[in-house]
Design a protein around this motif. Structure first.
Motif, PDB file in Angstrom:
ATOM      1  N   SER A   1       1.834   8.881   6.473  1.00 39.72           N
ATOM      2  CA  SER A   1       0.853   8.207   7.337  1.00 39.72           C
ATOM      3  C   SER A   1       0.806   6.707   7.040  1.00 39.72           C
ATOM      4  O   SER A   1       0.769   5.874   7.964  1.00 39.72           O
ATOM      5  CB  SER A   1      -0.548   8.797   7.132  1.00 39.72           C
ATOM      6  N   LEU A   2       0.805   6.340   5.756  1.00 44.01           N
ATOM      7  CA  LEU A   2       0.792   4.922   5.384  1.00 44.01           C
ATOM      8  C   LEU A   2       2.042   4.204   5.884  1.00 44.01           C
ATOM      9  O   LEU A   2       1.972   3.071   6.376  1.00 44.01           O
ATOM     10  CB  LEU A   2       0.665   4.769   3.863  1.00 44.01           C
TER      11      LEU A   2
ATOM     12  N   TYR B   1       1.289   3.761  -3.254  1.00 44.28           N
ATOM     13  CA  TYR B   1       0.991   5.190  -3.136  1.00 44.28           C
ATOM     14  C   TYR B   1       2.214   6.020  -3.511  1.00 44.28           C
ATOM     15  O   TYR B   1       2.092   7.050  -4.173  1.00 44.28           O
ATOM     16  CB  TYR B   1       0.525   5.527  -1.717  1.00 44.28           C
TER      17      TYR B   1
ATOM     18  N   ILE C   1       0.018  11.778   3.227  1.00 39.87           N
ATOM     19  CA  ILE C   1      -0.658  10.466   3.215  1.00 39.87           C
ATOM     20  C   ILE C   1       0.378   9.347   3.111  1.00 39.87           C
ATOM     21  O   ILE C   1       0.251   8.303   3.757  1.00 39.87           O
ATOM     22  CB  ILE C   1      -1.686  10.404   2.058  1.00 39.87           C
ATOM     23  N   LEU C   2       1.430   9.561   2.320  1.00 43.12           N
ATOM     24  CA  LEU C   2       2.488   8.557   2.213  1.00 43.12           C
ATOM     25  C   LEU C   2       3.149   8.329   3.571  1.00 43.12           C
ATOM     26  O   LEU C   2       3.356   7.178   3.986  1.00 43.12           O
ATOM     27  CB  LEU C   2       3.539   8.984   1.187  1.00 43.12           C
TER      28      LEU C   2
ATOM     29  N   PHE D   1       0.822  -1.214   0.000  1.00 44.95           N
ATOM     30  CA  PHE D   1       0.000   0.000   0.000  1.00 44.95           C
ATOM     31  C   PHE D   1       0.854   1.262   0.000  1.00 44.95           C
ATOM     32  O   PHE D   1       0.677   2.127  -0.877  1.00 44.95           O
ATOM     33  CB  PHE D   1      -0.984   0.001   1.173  1.00 44.95           C
ATOM     34  N   PRO D   2       1.823   1.435   0.926  1.00 39.60           N
ATOM     35  CA  PRO D   2       2.654   2.642   0.844  1.00 39.60           C
ATOM     36  C   PRO D   2       3.522   2.674  -0.412  1.00 39.60           C
ATOM     37  O   PRO D   2       3.754   3.751  -0.980  1.00 39.60           O
ATOM     38  CB  PRO D   2       3.517   2.604   2.113  1.00 39.60           C
TER      39      PRO D   2
ATOM     40  N   PHE E   1       1.587   3.733   9.647  1.00 34.94           N
ATOM     41  CA  PHE E   1       0.665   2.623   9.920  1.00 34.94           C
ATOM     42  C   PHE E   1       1.335   1.279   9.646  1.00 34.94           C
ATOM     43  O   PHE E   1       1.148   0.322  10.398  1.00 34.94           O
ATOM     44  CB  PHE E   1      -0.612   2.746   9.095  1.00 34.94           C
ATOM     45  N   TYR E   2       2.118   1.214   8.584  1.00 29.91           N
ATOM     46  CA  TYR E   2       2.804  -0.038   8.271  1.00 29.91           C
ATOM     47  C   TYR E   2       3.783  -0.412   9.385  1.00 29.91           C
ATOM     48  O   TYR E   2       3.853  -1.564   9.803  1.00 29.91           O
ATOM     49  CB  TYR E   2       3.531   0.066   6.927  1.00 29.91           C
TER      50      TYR E   2
END
Length: 158
Positions: free
Chosen positions: A51-52, A35, A48-49, A31-32, A55-56
């Motif tokens: 943030s991803l 993105y 957003i990158l 996902f990252p 989260f990862y």
């Protein structure tokens, strides 16, 4: 009230579960990465990158480092004359009693990672579903499979 099962999985199971969780987390890393590739072609916000990626990293911390020792501590089993008793679960603790009269067949199973560590899973199949005792040494898994099969055959004959 019956006591909880007392046989723990081998300690090497934690290492194997950590490796399995790491390989599974690589799928989440897509996902990252995807993105980041899209940012190269489009004008998407950079926050957003980050943030991803955050989260990862939290996902990896929880699934690779925190959950395997807790799962190991919570998984116990016993093979008795008339049933197999399995207890597992981190937040929700499940306890399964599998009567020997219901056992249809017993398998051992090894994936590439388990084969590398000379370990195997034991799968107990009944008419309704299957139950798994994961990550045992090959010798213990083979012995357990044969013992359950022998006890199930005896239970079936009676």
């Amino acid at each position: 009230m019956r006591a909880a099962p007392s046989t723990f999985l081998p300690e090497k199971a934690r290492s194997v579960w950590r490796l399995q969780a790491f390989f599974e987390s690589l799928l989440v890393a897509l996902f990252p990465i995807a993105y980041g590739v899209l940012i190269y072609f489009f004008d998407f916000p950079l926050w957003i990158l980050f943030s991803l990626i955050g989260f990862y990293l939290i996902f990896v911390l929880i699934t690779v480092f925190i959950l395997p020792p807790i799962r190991w501590r919570r998984f116990t089993y016993d093979v008795l004359e008339g049933e197999v008793d399995i207890q597992f679960g981190v937040l929700i603790v499940r306890r399964q009693l599998i009567p020997m009269t219901r056992v249809q067949h017993v398998d051992t199973e090894q994936g590439p990672l388990l084969r590398r560590y000379k370990m195997a899973d034991v799968t107990i199949t009944t008419a309704a579903t299957s139950h798994r005792i994961p990550t045992l040494s090959v010798e213990v898994a083979d012995e357990l499979r044969d013992r359950i099969a022998r006890l199930a055959a005896v239970a079936y004959d009676e």
